[in-house]
Design a protein around this motif. Structure first.
Motif, short mmCIF file in Angstrom:
data_model
loop_
_atom_site.label_atom_id
_atom_site.label_comp_id
_atom_site.label_asym_id
_atom_site.label_seq_id
_atom_site.Cartn_x
_atom_site.Cartn_y
_atom_site.Cartn_z
N THR A 1 26.83 19.17 -16.85
CA THR A 1 25.48 18.96 -16.06
C THR A 1 26.01 20.24 -14.95
O THR A 1 27.04 20.18 -14.43
CB THR A 1 25.16 17.66 -15.25
N SER A 2 25.08 20.72 -14.33
CA SER A 2 25.17 21.31 -12.24
C SER A 2 24.31 20.82 -11.37
O SER A 2 23.87 20.10 -11.91
CB SER A 2 25.00 23.21 -12.64
N VAL A 3 24.81 21.27 -10.01
CA VAL A 3 23.72 21.27 -9.06
C VAL A 3 23.60 22.15 -8.44
O VAL A 3 24.23 23.28 -7.83
CB VAL A 3 23.82 19.72 -8.06
N ILE A 4 22.34 22.32 -8.42
CA ILE A 4 21.43 23.49 -7.52
C ILE A 4 20.47 23.05 -6.54
O ILE A 4 19.68 22.61 -7.08
CB ILE A 4 21.68 25.31 -8.47
N THR B 1 24.71 19.85 -1.78
CA THR B 1 25.17 20.05 -3.26
C THR B 1 26.36 19.80 -4.15
O THR B 1 26.75 18.58 -5.11
CB THR B 1 25.32 21.73 -3.54
N SER C 1 27.31 16.85 -6.78
CA SER C 1 28.41 17.22 -8.26
C SER C 1 29.20 15.72 -7.87
O SER C 1 29.12 15.42 -8.98
CB SER C 1 28.56 18.32 -7.78
N THR D 1 30.00 15.70 -11.71
CA THR D 1 29.43 17.34 -12.42
C THR D 1 30.33 18.51 -12.03
O THR D 1 30.67 18.44 -10.90
CB THR D 1 28.16 17.09 -12.38
N SER E 1 27.81 25.57 -9.98
CA SER E 1 26.67 25.36 -8.50
C SER E 1 26.64 26.07 -8.33
O SER E 1 27.77 27.05 -7.87
CB SER E 1 27.36 23.57 -8.79
N SER F 1 15.75 26.99 -5.90
CA SER F 1 16.76 26.71 -6.58
C SER F 1 16.20 26.37 -8.41
O SER F 1 16.77 25.86 -9.57
CB SER F 1 16.91 25.26 -6.02
N THR G 1 20.66 28.46 -14.91
CA THR G 1 21.63 28.04 -15.84
C THR G 1 21.70 27.97 -16.90
O THR G 1 22.41 27.65 -17.76
CB THR G 1 22.17 27.17 -14.09
N THR H 1 24.22 25.51 -19.80
CA THR H 1 24.39 24.67 -19.14
C THR H 1 23.66 23.71 -20.12
O THR H 1 22.49 23.79 -19.70
CB THR H 1 24.63 25.18 -17.62
N VAL I 1 20.46 20.68 -15.10
CA VAL I 1 21.16 20.95 -13.62
C VAL I 1 19.59 19.95 -12.95
O VAL I 1 18.68 19.86 -12.49
CB VAL I 1 20.10 22.54 -13.64
#
Length: 411
Positions: free
Chosen positions: A98-101, A141, A145, A150, A154, A167, A174, A179, A182
């Motif tokens: 899991t990502s954060v963007i 961000t 996260s 996560t 990111s 984003s 991503t 991944t 997100v």
């Protein structure tokens, strides 16, 4: 891999939560009013889109609230709502899945101003340690996260009002790189004295005292925009993984994204809209979509005669005169910087689900010179493909194509 949107988290002047926001948007409820946090009479612009009914304690633990700025509170709340909507628990997955963007345009203004005033009035010992991180444009961000544990790739996109769209484009990239999910989008809270002073220097703010006379995209009476706070965070997942875990809904898929730059002037958008049209064309090409297959456009709707004319020229260049219905509901809430284009993307997905195009916000007298099919009232429409377009101060142009999935639904 296909990037599918499975969750929406909205915190906006039109409401906290997707249902409340959608109802207010369709009803055309103007959420712009005089700024309440401080006396803005000396700034030229005295109106803003402000969130009501938002209780920090409902979304952010007290210990974290004192470390962070309001814009991060809004991001934490929107992320929490999005994850709940998607029934996605990051802790149930590998942390690197899991990502954060997020997009960011202004950072932690209110927190930063408070600490700087403490420095000026009481000296360096009065400045708290959290000033070093709370104002930073990547703070939301990082805090989202950290809160959800996560560890996937990111980042933060800094392209002013185009950041929310960008984003989502990076979320798609991503996902395609492997991944699983997100958190993308963005929020803003630029309603402190320092933040308003910075925005006024851009020369595009409305001086109207009556909210109905202020931010009016594509109107003959357009006279600039007003600021606003809030935005949206979306859960974007690999479509196959979402189906495998039986996600409650897929609002739509990210089909194509493109970004260009005017390379014209550090403060002014190019008057011809040529690079803006190029971004739209590239996004359509990458999505494999012809212009005549687009059912609805969510426009940037800057609300100044020059910027609106340049955008109209770009849209005509791609779609032809009155070639596609165009809306800009942000006239109801103000310019939310990066949060605004993220909110438009979320609203576009709600429109796709409902089969209704929301009207341009605060539009009374459309300028016929623009040659656009502007949505005046909620319009029933089969919406299978939507273009969300955005421009950022300094020459940023971005476009995102969203398409209907085989599975739709939501709360």
């Amino acid at each position: 891999m296909t990037a599918a949107v499975t969750g929406l988290g909205i915190v906006a002047p039109t409401g906290v939560g997707a249902d409340e926001h959608w109802r207010a948007t369709l009803a055309g409820e103007l959420a712009v009013r005089p700024i309440e946090a401080f006396d803005a009479s000396r700034y030229g612009t005295t109106l803003a889109g402000q969130i009501t009914g938002f209780r920090v304690a409902d979304h952010v633990p007290d210990r974290l609230a004192v470390q962070t700025d309001r814009w991060t509170w809004l991001a934490l709340a929107a992320a929490r709502l999005a994850l709940a909507d998607a029934a996605y628990d990051p802790s149930a997955h590998d942390p690197y899945a899991t990502s954060v963007i997020l997009g960011s345009g202004s950072g932690g203004n209110e927190f930063g101003q408070r600490e700087i005033q403490a420095l000026w009035s009481r000296g360096s010992r009065a400045v708290g340690a959290y000033q070093s991180i709370a104002w930073f444009y990547a703070a939301s961000t990082g805090q989202v996260s950290i809160r959800h544990g996560t560890k996937g790739p990111s980042g933060v996109l800094v392209s002013d009002a185009a950041g929310g769209v960008d984003s989502l484009g990076w979320a798609d990239r991503t996902i395609r790189r492997g991944t699983g999910a997100v958190l993308a989008g963005g929020t803003e809270a630029p309603l402190s004295p320092y933040a308003l002073a910075c925005q006024v220097t851009g020369g595009r703010m409305s001086a109207a005292a009556d909210p109905r006379a202020a931010y009016k995209p594509f109107d003959t009476a357009a006279n600039g925009h007003v600021p606003g706070e809030g935005g949206a965070v979306l859960v974007v997942e690999d479509a196959d993984a979402a189906a495998e875990r039986s996600a409650p809904a897929i609002y739509g898929v990210v089909a194509g994204h493109a970004a260009t730059h005017d390379a014209h002037h550090y403060r002014e958008a190019a008057p011809d809209g040529r690079q803006y049209a190029r971004a739209i064309g590239q996004a359509l090409d990458r999505a494999g979509v012809r212009p005549d297959e687009v059912d609805l456009v969510f426009a940037d709707g800057a609300g100044t005669p020059g910027d609106d004319a340049a955008e109209a020229a770009a849209l005509r260049a791609v779609f032809g005169p009155r070639g596609v219905p165009v809306t800009a509901p942000q006239g109801l809430v103000g310019r939310l910087c990066a949060g605004g284009s993220a909110l438009n993307a979320a609203t576009a997905l709600l429109a796709m689900r409902a089969g209704v195009a929301p009207p341009v916000g605060n539009l009374d007298d459309p300028d016929p010179a623009y040659g656009l099919d502007l949505v005046r009232e909620p319009r029933e429409l089969r919406i299978g493909t939507v273009l969300v377009a955005a421009r950022g101060h300094g020459g940023f142009n971005s476009a995102l194509v969203l398409r209907r999935s085989g599975r739709t639904g939501g709360p």
